[in-house]
Design a protein around this motif. Structure first.
Motif: not given
Ligand SMILES: *[C@@H]1O[C@H](CO)[C@@H](O)[C@H](O)[C@H]1NC(C)=O
Length: 409
Positions: A152-165
């Motif tokens: 993965d990379s910060v500038s081109d995310r492998t998975l589009s959606h980030s979820h904070h827990v």
């Protein structure tokens, strides 16, 4: 000059194995190890391919077997190893090519107790707590299967959606979130991050050993690594992942909006979003150039999108700035001049998958924006379209991916 010379002489002496003051004495493994820990003998180690790949530290005067074990134990590692008199390494498992070797090869005295052995040159005295190493469940939530450790990379995310827990991530909580929200991939990264998506783009599979950070919410599981995702997918996603639907514009005309940069993964101590706006950066006779920056939230009443071009609006009508270019690696440029050149008209609004205000896209891409600290402008956070490596104005590693919400104004 004198003390400086002495200092470099001393450190050169200490760094040289030949001059090693603890070499070839007879040393012992302490009879009483911390609760539960046992000696595993002497193992090989190589600087380029470490046998224990977790935390490590070095001490020129206080390394002992007990202090190393306590360091690794506090960080929940089941393995600890002392090497070269002064080095301590922690790990979850012995990594190849590390292998057992003769105990006599671990004969250097510890810097903190010359009666104890602390490995040798490229040799570790290895200790184990008996606790099993964290692992990754092969299947969770019935039909989500482990796929491996992916890039993965910060500038081109492998998975589009980030979820904070809040309160820490586990594989189960991340998969449950992605599943509930209709995604077919879930990935855990850096011990504390959860991502969901429907395709993995150009991400490639790496060795499992690169996904060896424990999960913040469950010390018995691994949650990825730096730029590495512990990846799961549902049964439905086992066939080659479908291309994501081509994003389509809702409109190239939005009467009044203000751009808001919303971090895909908010910085730990920072805000979740930052208003952005056009700032003037350069004025030559009769022409002034601007760009979009988080330093430019004031000054304009609102922004208008007209036929795909952006116009920052004030009460003063003339000369009005207009979007002029969007080039990969750079901030969107604006120009204001009496007789403006053709505008850049590749902006449009797109649906926001997480349900908020529409997203601003350029060249049909809503997903390539980042805020980057501009090193030629005193660290000012400018909006960059598709940030690039080795850029004169910023370090790619400092760029944080954002979506641009078009907040109605
Ligand atoms: C960084 O700042 C300089 C000076 O204001 C500007 O010319 C340049 O376009 C900025 N770079 C980026 C990538 O935004």
């Amino acid at each position: 000059m004198g003390p400086l010379f002495l200092l470099s002489f001393v450190s050169a002496t200490l760094a040289s194995p030949q001059a090693h003051q603890y070499l070839n004495r007879r040393q012992n493994i302490p009879a009483a190890l911390p609760e539960g820990w046992s000696s595993q003998g002497c193992y090989t180690d190589e600087p380029g391919a470490r046998t224990l790949t977790g935390a490590s530290y070095s001490s020129g005067d206080a390394m002992t077997v007990e202090s190393c074990i306590s360091f690794c134990s506090d960080a929940n590692f089941p393995l600890a190893g002392v090497e070269f008199s002064r080095e301590c390494f922690c790990g979850y498992a012995v990594q190849s090519p590390g292998a057992p070797t003769g105990l006599s090869e671990c004969s250097y005295a510890c810097t903190g107790d010359s009666a104890q052995s602390c490995g040798g040159a490229g040799r570790l005295n290895l200790f184990a707590s008996g606790a099993s190493a964290p692992s990754v469940p092969q299947t969770v939530a019935e039909d989500w299967d482990y796929q491996g450790c992916y890039t993965d990379s910060v500038s081109d995310r492998t998975l589009s959606h980030s979820h904070h827990v809040d309160g820490g991530i586990t594989i189960e909580s991340c998969v449950a979130f992605c599943s509930t929200n209709g995604f077919s991939f879930a990935g855990l990264e850096f011990g504390d991050e959860c991502f969901c998506g429907n395709s993995i783009g150009a991400s490639t599979k790496k060795s499992d050993s690169e996904c060896a950070m424990v999960c913040s919410g469950n010390l018995a599981e691994f949650c990825g690594g730096r730029d590495r995702l512990t990846l799961y997918s549902t049964g439905d996603a086992e066939e080659p992942p479908e291309e994501p639907p081509t994003p389509t514009c809702i409109s190239t005309n939005v009467a009044r909006f203000n751009p808001l940069a919303v971090f895909k993964t908010p910085p730990p101590a920072g805000p979740l979003s930052r208003p952005i706006g056009m700032i003037n950066v350069n004025t030559v006779p009769h022409v002034s150039y601007g760009l979009l920056s988080s330093a430019g939230s004031g000054g304009w009443l609102y922004y208008a999108l007209q036929n795909g071009a952006i116009y920052p609006k004030t009460t003063i009508p003339f000369p009005a700035p207009v979007s002029f270019s969007v080039v990969p690696g750079y901030s969107p440029i604006f120009v204001s001049t009496q007789i403006p050149p053709p505008a850049y008209s590749g902006f449009c609004s797109m649906a926001n998958p997480s349900g908020g205000p529409p997203l601003l896209a350029a060249n049909l891409r809503p997903d390539l924006w980042s805020l980057c600290s501009n090193t030629t402008a005193g660290g000012r956070n400018d909006l960059v379209y598709s940030p690039q490596a080795n850029h004169p104005h910023y370090n790619l590693a400092t760029c944080l991916a954002v979506n641009i919400h078009m907040v109605p104004a």
